[in-house]
Design a protein around this motif. Structure first.
Motif, mmCIF file in Angstrom:
data_model
loop_
_atom_site.group_PDB
_atom_site.id
_atom_site.type_symbol
_atom_site.label_atom_id
_atom_site.label_comp_id
_atom_site.label_asym_id
_atom_site.label_seq_id
_atom_site.Cartn_x
_atom_site.Cartn_y
_atom_site.Cartn_z
ATOM 1 N N TYR A 206 1.874 7.416 3.203
ATOM 2 C CA TYR A 206 2.262 8.827 3.191
ATOM 3 C C TYR A 206 2.535 9.280 4.619
ATOM 4 C CZ TYR A 206 0.189 8.352 -1.416
ATOM 5 O OH TYR A 206 -0.118 7.916 -2.678
ATOM 6 N N ASP B 11 8.673 1.451 4.463
ATOM 7 C CA ASP B 11 8.478 1.971 3.115
ATOM 8 C C ASP B 11 9.649 2.874 2.727
ATOM 9 O OD1 ASP B 11 6.608 2.452 0.767
ATOM 10 O OD2 ASP B 11 6.900 4.502 1.479
ATOM 11 N N LYS C 108 0.839 -1.191 0.000
ATOM 12 C CA LYS C 108 0.000 0.000 0.000
ATOM 13 C C LYS C 108 0.878 1.247 0.000
ATOM 14 C CE LYS C 108 -3.460 -2.408 2.817
ATOM 15 N NZ LYS C 108 -4.193 -2.412 4.115
ATOM 16 N N ALA C 109 0.399 2.259 -0.681
ATOM 17 C CA ALA C 109 1.096 3.544 -0.638
ATOM 18 C C ALA C 109 0.964 4.129 0.760
ATOM 19 C CB ALA C 109 0.508 4.490 -1.673
#
Length: 562
Positions: A348, A362, A345-346
């Motif tokens: 942020y 990440d 999953k991205a």
């Protein structure tokens, strides 16, 4: 003798009883000697030096507690399959049994330490005379040439350490003979694998056959999964890769087994132990395993009731033999088959909150895995789970973790051996508990070893904090006083930076990679983030960790991600 065996690095802690050997190693040999702060750290560094270079390493200690301090590391070397020669002193014959200081003999220690022990040393002996060296040299050369690990203990009587000998040692290295399967066994395997689509389960023992395994997979269309130690042997970005099994593994593996139901699984170089398989029955194919291993005692042990065709062979030799039978076959197209894949999953950055481990991983993927060639190691505990689950590798040899012995302190100290052997950066992802238990930052400073520690600092033994309630035990004391590891690192001459917000993570990692000195990244982690430990909790319950908990049904194995 050691130089003739290809030894280039020695790791250890000094002491009076080993002083002559230590001095000769340091001043009269081509072997680089690294003086550590603790014996077990020296052994962990030797293990990782071996795996990074494929060269055996020496460990030296003094008598008594020097030996016992090293035992945890030596057991890890045996379980990991490393090649390590352990040198220690033995109390001289005339002083044995007379309460010599730190007496080291069968009067004070178990005899297995000084003679061949199946569970620890492949070969062990006490050297009482220099005339024994030719025999010992031949034994070591043969052991180091064979496939798999080789852990040796040479206990050297203090009375002879300073003596000079005029003796000829055997010349030339022993020739390594690779074990291969018979033509009949290969033909049987080809027939069985041709019946229906099969899957390949890759383990650490297959690390020397990465190119051949990829050819086999692409030629046959087989899906590929790997053990935690096998990450990167088959590229994790390949469309035929369905995920990592076991601790920190991916639910996509179980989805593949349930949806595609392979007839058989070809197991290459893994014991299928608990942290690789959790002995999960849903990983068993309809017709069982074809299990290839250099050790004939491995196949069939993890799943004793499952149909298993056992093949004793070097994995690379076996796959090359297998490929010869598939040469004339057209490569199967996988375009029409959509295999389950590990999901990413991205992520942020958040502002004003503690650093989420998944966000840290990440950033590590982008900055370190994809942005450098550094080896990445993960420590036993949640660091292992996060790294195995989230990081992706497309080459063998860049990810290291211990799934067998799993000692805390392995990565915090082993990272030095990996960096030395590779002559480049090595990065250890560790917990605050491991970093407090055992580290060799001071040693890295002494020898300017380019090691990086990324500390998941959550002020607790968080794996225990998260798992114990699931086992029915509440209120266990798992807290650790908050530690500033940057202050500790700078106090020992290293450098570092503390990260308390997610917006600062990337810059900290980039600074660590660019640092000319050993570097610690102290990351304040959100302790509430659940580590992806897979079904480790269910595995403990299955083993009757407590009689008050009901064993889950087979369907309970489906929760591979927490």
């Amino acid at each position: 003798m050691l130089e003739g065996l290809g030894i280039t690095h020695a790791f250890g802690v000094s002491g009076g009883a080993i002083a002559p050997v230590w001095a000769t190693l340091q001043h009269h040999s081509s072997i680089e000697v690294f003086h550590f702060r603790h014996e077990v750290g020296a052994v962990f560094a030797a293990i990782e030096s071996y795996f990074a270079s494929d060269r055996p390493a020496v460990v030296f200690t003094t008598a008594g507690p020097g030996i016992t301090n090293a035992l945890t590391g030596l057991f890890a070397a045996r379980w990991e399959g490393a090649k390590v020669i352990f040198l220690s002193p033995a109390t001289s014959t005339a002083q044995r049994g007379r309460w010599a200081f730190q007496e080291t003999s069968t009067y004070t220690m178990p005899g297995e330490i000084f003679s061949t022990s199946k569970s620890l040393f492949h070969y062990a002996t006490t050297i009482e005379s220099g005339d024994e060296l030719p025999k010992i040299a031949r034994r070591l050369a043969a052991g180091l040439a064979r496939p798999g690990g080789f852990v040796v203990h040479l206990s050297i009587s203090t009375a002879i350490q300073s003596s000079f000998i005029d003796i000829s040692l055997p010349q030339g290295a022993a020739v390594q003979t690779l074990v291969s399967a018979t033509p009949q066994a290969i033909a049987e395997c080809v027939q069985l694998l041709s019946e229906e689509p099969f899957a390949i389960w890759v383990g650490f023992g297959a690390r020397g056959a990465a190119a051949e395994i990829r050819q086999l997979a692409e030629r046959t269309g087989a899906a590929v999964m790997c053990s935690p130690r096998g990450k990167g042997i088959f590229p994790e970005n390949h469309p035929q890769f369905v995920g990592v099994t076991g601790f920190g593994g991916h639910s996509s593996v179980l989805a593949y087994m349930q949806q595609h139901c392979p007839l058989r699984v070809l197991v290459l170089g893994t014991r299928l132990g608990e942290l690789t398989s959790f002995w999960n029955p849903e990983l068993v194919p309809k017709r069982g395993f074809l299990h290839v291993d250099i050790d004939p005692e491995v196949p069939g042990v993890a799943y004793p009731s499952v149909e298993t065709v056992s093949i004793q062979s070097d994995v690379g030799v076996f796959v090359r033999q297998l490929l010869e039978h598939f040469l004339n076959r057209h490569e199967r197209s996988t375009a029409a088959v959509t295999l389950p894949r590990p999901q990413s999953k991205a992520i942020y950055p958040n502002t004003g909150s503690l650093v989420r481990p998944e966000m840290l991983m990440d950033a590590i993927q982008r900055v370190i895995v994809e942005g450098s060639d550094a080896v990445v190691m993960t420590e036993a505990g949640n660091s292992f789970a996060w790294g195995t689950h989230t990081l992706r590798f497309d080459k063998p040899g860049r990810y290291r973790v211990s799934t067998g012995f799993g000692s805390m302190g392995h990565a915090t100290t082993g990272v030095l051996g990996a960096a030395l052997a590779r002559q480049g950066k090595a990065v250890a992802l560790v917990g605050d508990g491991s970093m407090l238990m055992n580290n060799e930052v001071s040693t890295a400073v002494r020898y300017q070893i380019p090691a990086v520690w990324i500390v998941l600092n959550d002020a607790r033994y968080n794996m225990c904090a998260q798992v114990m309630p699931s086992l029915g035990f509440e209120g266990m004391d798992t807290e650790i006083p908050q530690t500033d590891f940057v202050m500790l690192a700078r106090g020992m001459g290293a450098d570092g930076t503390r990260v308390e917000t997610e917006s600062d993570v990337q810059a900290a990692l980039e600074r660590a990679l660019a640092s000319p000195v050993p570097f610690v990244v102290d990351v304040v982690i959100d302790p509430s983030s659940r580590a992806p430990v897979g079904t480790r909790t269910q595995s403990l319950i299955q083993q009757d960790a407590t009689e008050s908990i009901v064993t889950p049904s087979k369907s309970g194995w489906s929760g591979w991600e927490i």
